[in-house]
Design a protein around this motif. Structure first.
Motif, PDB file in Angstrom:
ATOM      1  N   PHE A 123      30.923  24.051  21.260  1.00 23.32           N
ATOM      2  CA  PHE A 123      29.711  23.307  21.594  1.00 23.32           C
ATOM      3  C   PHE A 123      28.573  23.855  20.732  1.00 23.32           C
ATOM      4  N   VAL A 124      28.142  23.097  19.722  1.00 23.69           N
ATOM      5  CA  VAL A 124      27.041  23.556  18.869  1.00 23.69           C
ATOM      6  C   VAL A 124      25.790  22.757  19.213  1.00 23.69           C
ATOM      7  N   ILE A 125      24.778  23.452  19.715  1.00 18.64           N
ATOM      8  CA  ILE A 125      23.543  22.805  20.166  1.00 18.64           C
ATOM      9  C   ILE A 125      22.468  23.053  19.122  1.00 18.64           C
ATOM     10  N   LEU A 126      21.702  22.018  18.840  1.00 15.78           N
ATOM     11  CA  LEU A 126      20.626  22.149  17.869  1.00 15.78           C
ATOM     12  C   LEU A 126      19.296  21.924  18.585  1.00 15.78           C
ATOM     13  N   ARG A 127      18.370  22.896  18.444  1.00 18.10           N
ATOM     14  CA  ARG A 127      17.017  22.613  18.905  1.00 18.10           C
ATOM     15  C   ARG A 127      16.340  21.944  17.721  1.00 18.10           C
ATOM     16  N   SER A 128      16.087  20.620  17.835  1.00 19.94           N
ATOM     17  CA  SER A 128      15.584  19.870  16.687  1.00 19.94           C
ATOM     18  C   SER A 128      14.202  20.390  16.330  1.00 19.94           C
TER      19      SER A 128
END
Lengths: 376, 336
Positions: B311-316
């Motif tokens: 699960f790779v989460i990006l804080r835009s």
């Protein structure tokens, strides 16, 4: 830095976003009820999810996606017929996101792998340019009010080469939104109207939303700050109890729209009732070529009627999702047997489809998990 | 699947699936305790005399054959070198196979081969041999090159050793190569400006980082871009990641081209950049050394977290959260 680069930077500014989100939270506190806002554009859904806008909003403000993905609502029958044309030896020009959408049995991408001549184009100009070689070709003309005017002047001015035919599949969003609201299926507190469509039809085309249905409407652009501003104006109008129409995207959209484009569309096309994939027949929502231009219509030259098409496979929620009646995560297939590599319905294929966007970038239930991990 | 589509070769999820379905039933997949086929790592290893022989093989096709910043020859040398280098090895030898279409220009072929040899020479890599063939006109598209590179390592770095708490580092700006190639393929080469492919060996980057130590995983960023590299590491290491988009080094031109093409720059290929997963105590030092050695854009871009595997989460850069998923299929432009 050029102007477009400057606009991009300004409308993606984090500090402005966080400040605006704070203001939205304050307004939302004053409005105790749930505020359900619908947009009707795949690109808006992309903006909302790609920039994580839902994760910035308070719990009682929800953004849902309505029917705004042109290739998702293009009936399987039309895909099937274009594939049939490809099999008859026509070269097919198509937009990139139509390429992978499944018809009843296969997509244009699969047809290409089996040997059909399918060419992805950015727009009609590419099709015109490539048709100079004289090969018999068909342009698969899908989309909304945004793409129709790119073809209409060439029809009216008879500037299309003899070897290039049209398969017209255009649908209109304004009558679709009117029809949807008239059915009263959703309890909506706001509509974000599509910026690209509005550039053609004009912001005034949406006046009926506050006037006929008492729902605030904002025409918004596609940068994340545009959408956040749209949410803000809608909350403000709800708080004031004065539903109106705001044009947030005034840097592009005029009240009257693009008069010339509308004129050409009026000359080239007639408006008839149209089938929307998974939704059904929507009155006066489809464009067809006027009789005087029927020589461009491939259906007048080839018998390609397909009558056994299936729009939505059993169990697939694409129809309800296209209408904003269900969320992708409500569907038992979502992310399990239905993925972008093995899509069951069209919403999982197009980059503007709600299921595809949620699968790639995350929707409501996924946001909760992301927050837990990011903050843990 | 009945037929092979271009998506099967695009380097995304479909490629992974077809490779697994074709090869995973083969029984002998590694040598002793080495890294083999089933690891799906960048290179494979054979333990030998207390060290590790590292080997990787790849074939290269690119349209256009010549592009700003390189050509298919340079790419073929760099690509296989990098797959060996990110395993922690120093490449020492190579083999090449070239298949050319009848009618191809001799001068162009010489330029391509010279570019390849130049890279090998600079890296002090012996070219041990290879093969050269010509196919009848129309039976192959211009030229295909395949290279195999062999290296030696004292210790191995895999792409599966990331641990919660580690920091994620990139060695420089991402997406340069992919932006150049996609722009040319889309007919907007006029917009490329001064941007060049970043095609270059990464051996030095890895060796600089290795000297500081505690490198838990490494991967070169190729097809599928940063998104693919991060997803593979997270998946194989069975961890989540949070990435701060603001911290990802991107060239202005790459941002501009991506915007024009409607493509996320994080899925565009690089050909000379790596992702390093480093113990958080050493991460600052790794970045500092890389910058000191001329890799000025090296940056910490995120953190490995405990959570759902892969699960790779990006804080835009706008502040909100989204998933950074693996790219899917061919890169196709959007309708509007």
């Amino acid at each position: 830095m050029n102007i477009s680069r400057r606009i991009i930077r300004e409308f993606r500014d984090k500090n402005k976003a966080l400040k605006l989100a704070e203001k939205i939270r304050n307004l939302a506190k004053k409005l105790n009820d749930e505020i359900k806002i619908m947009h009707v554009c795949g690109t808006h859904e992309h903006t909302v999810t790609y920039y994580g806008i839902r994760s910035l909003l308070p719990e009682n403000v929800k953004i849902i996606a309505g029917p705004g993905c042109p290739v998702c609502i293009t009936p399987a029958k039309e895909v099937d017929e274009v594939i049939l044309l490809a099999k008859k030896g026509y070269r097919i020009f198509t937009y990139g996101d139509m390429y992978k959408v499944p018809g009843t049995r296969e997509s244009l991408a699969i047809a290409k792998a089996k040997g059909a001549d399918i060419v992805i184009v950015y727009g009609f100009y590419d099709a015109l340019r490539l048709s100079k070689d004289g090969k018999k070709s068909v342009f698969f003309a899908v989309g909304f009010e945004t793409t129709a005017p790119t073809v209409a002047p060439h029809i009216v001015n008879r500037a299309i080469p003899k070897n290039l035919y049209l398969y017209i599949s255009y649908r209109l969003t304004v009558p679709a939104v009117d029809w949807m609201l008239s059915k009263g299926m959703h309890n909506l507190q706001g509509i974000i109207a599509p910026g690209h469509v509005s550039a053609i039809v004009g912001s005034e085309a949406w006046r009926f939303i506050p006037e006929k249905y008492d729902i605030p409407a904002v025409v918004a652009g596609f940068e994340p700050l545009d959408v956040l501003l749209g949410v803000y104006y809608i909350l403000e109008m709800n708080l004031n109890g004065k539903p109106g129409l705001v044009n947030e995207y005034s840097r592009v959209v005029r009240p009257e729209g693009n008069v010339k484009a509308k004129e050409y569309m009026g000359k080239a096309f007639d408006i008839v009732d149209g089938l929307w994939r998974g939704i059904g027949i929507i009155p006066k929502s489809r464009l067809v070529l006027k009789d005087e231009y029927s020589d461009y219509d491939i259906k007048k030259h080839e018998d390609i009627e397909v009558n056994d098409s299936i729009d939505i496979k059993p169990g697939c929620l694409c129809g309800a999702i296209n209408l904003g009646m269900a969320e992708p995560t409500d569907c038992p297939y979502f992310g399990k047997s239905c993925t972008p590599e093995h899509p069951i319905g069209p919403c999982m294929v197009s980059m503007e489809g709600t299921c595809f966007i949620w699968y790639k970038f995350g929707g409501y239930r996924i946001i909760e998990e992301m927050k837990r991990i990011a903050e843990g | 699947m009945n037929v092979i589509t271009l998506a099967h070769g695009a380097g995304g999820k479909e490629t992974e699936r077809i490779i697994k379905s074709l090869f995973l039933n083969y029984r002998i997949r590694k040598v002793n305790s080495g890294i083999g086929l089933d690891a799906f790592d960048d290179g494979s290893t054979i333990p030998f005399g207390g060290k590790h022989v590292v080997v990787s093989s790849d074939s290269y096709t690119v349209d256009p054959v010549f592009f700003p910043g390189g050509n298919i020859g340079k790419l073929a040398a760099v690509g296989s070198i990098n797959d060996v280098a990110v395993m922690g090895a120093i490449p020492i030898a190579a083999l090449d196979n070239i298949v050319v279409e009848e009618g191809f220009s001799y001068n162009q072929l010489r330029e391509i081969v010279n570019s390849m040899l130049e890279v090998f020479e600079k890296e002090n890599i012996a070219l041990l041999g290879g093969d050269f063939k010509v196919m009848p006109r129309g039976k192959i598209d211009k030229i295909v090159i395949s290279t195999t590179v062999i290296g030696i390592a004292d210790s191995i770095i895999t792409d599966s050793g990331a641990r919660p708490g580690d920091y994620v580092i990139v060695s420089g700006t991402v997406g340069d190569h992919g932006a150049v190639i996609t722009a040319i393929q889309s007919g907007i080469e006029a917009e490329i400006g001064d941007l060049k492919s970043d095609c270059a060996p990464v051996t030095r980057i890895i060796q600089i980082a290795k000297k500081i130590g505690e490198i838990h995983a490494a991967k070169d960023i190729t097809r599928g871009g940063l998104a693919m590299a991060l997803n593979e590491i997270a998946e194989k290491s069975r961890v989540s990641m949070i990435i701060e988009e603001e911290m990802i080094p991107l060239k202005e031109e790459v941002i501009g081209l991506s915007e024009l093409l409607g493509i996320d720059p994080l899925i565009l290929a690089s050909e000379g950049k790596v992702v390093l997963i480093v113990d958080r105590e050493r991460a600052e030092e790794v970045v500092k050394s890389l910058r000191r050695e001329g890799f000025n854009e090296a940056s910490i871009i995120g953190e490995v977290k405990e959570g759902k595997p892969g699960f790779v989460i990006l804080r835009s850069s706008f502040g909100g959260l989204r998933l950074l998923d693996k790219p899917i299929g061919e890169i196709t432009p959007r309708i509007c």
